[in-house]
Design an enzyme around this catalytic site. Structure first.
Site, short mmCIF file in Angstrom:
data_model
loop_
_atom_site.label_atom_id
_atom_site.label_comp_id
_atom_site.label_asym_id
_atom_site.label_seq_id
_atom_site.Cartn_x
_atom_site.Cartn_y
_atom_site.Cartn_z
N HIS A 79 7.30 28.09 115.04
CA HIS A 79 6.49 27.10 114.31
C HIS A 79 5.64 26.30 115.29
O HIS A 79 6.06 25.23 115.75
CB HIS A 79 7.40 26.16 113.52
CG HIS A 79 8.04 26.81 112.33
ND1 HIS A 79 7.46 26.82 111.08
CD2 HIS A 79 9.20 27.50 112.21
CE1 HIS A 79 8.24 27.47 110.24
NE2 HIS A 79 9.31 27.90 110.89
N GLU A 105 3.16 24.45 114.78
CA GLU A 105 2.73 23.15 114.24
C GLU A 105 3.62 22.01 114.70
O GLU A 105 3.20 20.85 114.75
CB GLU A 105 2.66 23.19 112.71
CG GLU A 105 3.97 23.30 111.97
CD GLU A 105 4.44 24.72 111.73
OE1 GLU A 105 5.26 24.94 110.82
OE2 GLU A 105 4.01 25.63 112.48
N CYS A 122 6.02 32.35 110.96
CA CYS A 122 7.41 32.62 110.55
C CYS A 122 7.42 33.66 109.42
O CYS A 122 7.18 34.83 109.67
CB CYS A 122 8.12 31.33 110.17
SG CYS A 122 9.92 31.49 110.20
#
Length: 423
Positions: free
Chosen positions: A386, A388, A250
């Site tokens: 993102h 994750e 990001c």
């Protein structure tokens, strides 16, 4: 969203008795009546604290919590008792008797050095079988071999890699919890211990990049606000010039674009409009801000065909053929979760591409930049989304696994070079 599902798992957080959670507890009470007792199973998580001065575990908080639940019409079927030491059999029987549950349904959940050991601990106390029996589910025996392999990899790593984690919330590891766990997942899938070194980007601004010298890889996470951004940009430049594996997420990707624009393309003062509204080269800007050819910011209305200013949730990304990103994911199209407002400015992007920056992922329809990489670098990847958020211990995430593998490859190459010099 639960249509077609066999089992719905509903979590109600908070403390029993608090006014905030009462509507939710009432909702699951009603659900228990409507679905029927044979179709619902109430599991209550409680605390069994150890009192050092008394030298014993106290069951009173558990008894009181269950009393509160029963007052509002919910009888727990199973109690998960959090404790820092084993709960004696007599205490478990006491809890069962006074809380109106079967003795085998009093499950101790002891503190563990790894959260990934918890499924095995609960399975050993037959929690899964008790739940299936309560719901009338005839299930085959649980296969925890995947968890056992993960725990073995976690406890017996074959390698150690050092990742420089350059952020501004270095004292608040909870701020990056998902990211840290995603790196741990990648470590388990590469049989590596990932040592995360939290580096304050403001320290790099004042002291330079020497603290990154011993890192096998560098990561710059997402974030908001201007503080520490110049330190992150310095760290990215260091990773690019020293050919250290780099992953930017990001804001970490946006700053990589800014660093490339400034130091490779020569767009002096290139920045994001988030941090410098008057930048001559706003290579990053809001979706509603686009440059015209004369370099002036042209405002577009909120009714733009690109939507509002926030991109949120799962979005499709098309990966360029022959790119590192395509190789990592192994497919031409992916869906990843977003949470950001600022985008790479397509008007200036062409100048960066001419100088070697590769856009390896784009959003179909809007053509917005989703992923970037440097073809002449061993492993340099930035993503607007993102990853994750979708990593899990059983499968990991291809981007993080590839990142850790790149760190291992650099480490192995450095060792060979050192041996060659010594020889």
């Amino acid at each position: 969203g639960a249509e077609g599902a066999d089992v719905a798992i509903v979590e109600v957080g908070g403390t029993v008795g608090d006014i905030e959670s009462l509507p939710f507890l009432e909702a699951i009470r009603q659900m228990g009546i409507e679905e029927g007792r044979g179709a619902t199973c109430f599991i209550h998580l409680t605390l069994v604290p150890y009192i050092p001065t008394a030298g014993e575990l106290k069951t009173k908080p558990t008894q009181h919590s269950v009393k509160e639940l029963r007052q509002i019409g919910i009888q727990p079927d199973i109690l998960l008792c959090r404790a820092d030491r084993q709960i004696p059999v007599d205490e478990r029987r006491k809890i069962a008797l006074f809380c109106n549950v079967m003795p085998e349904a009093v499950i101790e959940t002891l503190d563990a050095d790894s959260i990934y050991k918890i499924p095995g601990m609960l399975h050993d106390q037959m929690l899964d079988e008790i739940v299936c029996h309560k719901l009338g589910i005839l299930a085959r025996a649980a296969d925890l071999s995947v968890w056992e392999r993960l725990i073995d990899a976690l406890e017996h790593p074959e390698h150690t890699v050092n990742v420089g984690f350059v952020g501004k919330y270095v004292d608040l590891t909870e701020s990056y919890k998902s990211l840290i766990e995603a790196l741990n997942h990648a470590g388990m899938h590469t049989r590596s211990k990932v040592c995360i070194h939290y580096i304050d980007s403001e320290d790099i601004e004042t002291g330079g990049c020497d603290m990154l010298r011993s890192m096998d890889a560098i990561l710059v996470p997402g974030g908001f606000g201007k503080r520490g951004t110049e330190g992150k940009i310095k760290a990215i430049g260091y990773a690019r010039e020293k050919r250290i594996p780099y992953l930017g997420i990001c804001l970490g990707m946006q700053l990589a674009v800014i660093e490339y624009a400034r130091n490779v393309v020569g767009l002096e003062g290139a920045h994001s409009t988030e941090f410098d509204k008057n930048s001559k080269y706003p290579v990053i800007g809001l979706i509603t801000e686009w440059l015209n050819r004369e370099g002036k910011v042209e405002k577009r209305g909120e009714d733009s065909d690109l939507g509002g200013t926030m991109r949120l949730g799962g979005q499709v990304c098309k990966l360029a053929e022959g790119s590192l990103a395509r190789e990592i994911y192994g497919k031409p199209e992916i869906v990843e979760r977003h949470r950001h407002r600022y985008e790479v400015n397509n008007v200036l992007l062409g100048q960066l591409e001419e100088k070697g920056l590769k856009v390896s992922g784009r959003a179909p329809g809007t053509d917005l930049c989703e992923m970037i990489e440097l073809p002449d670098h061993p492993w340099f990847v930035g993503c607007q989304f993102h990853p994750e958020f979708t990593s899990n211990p059983r499968a990991g995430h291809p981007l993080f696994t590839a990142f850790v593998r790149a760190a291992l490859a650099r480490q192995a190459g450095a060792v060979k070079v050192k041996k060659g010099v010594a020889a």
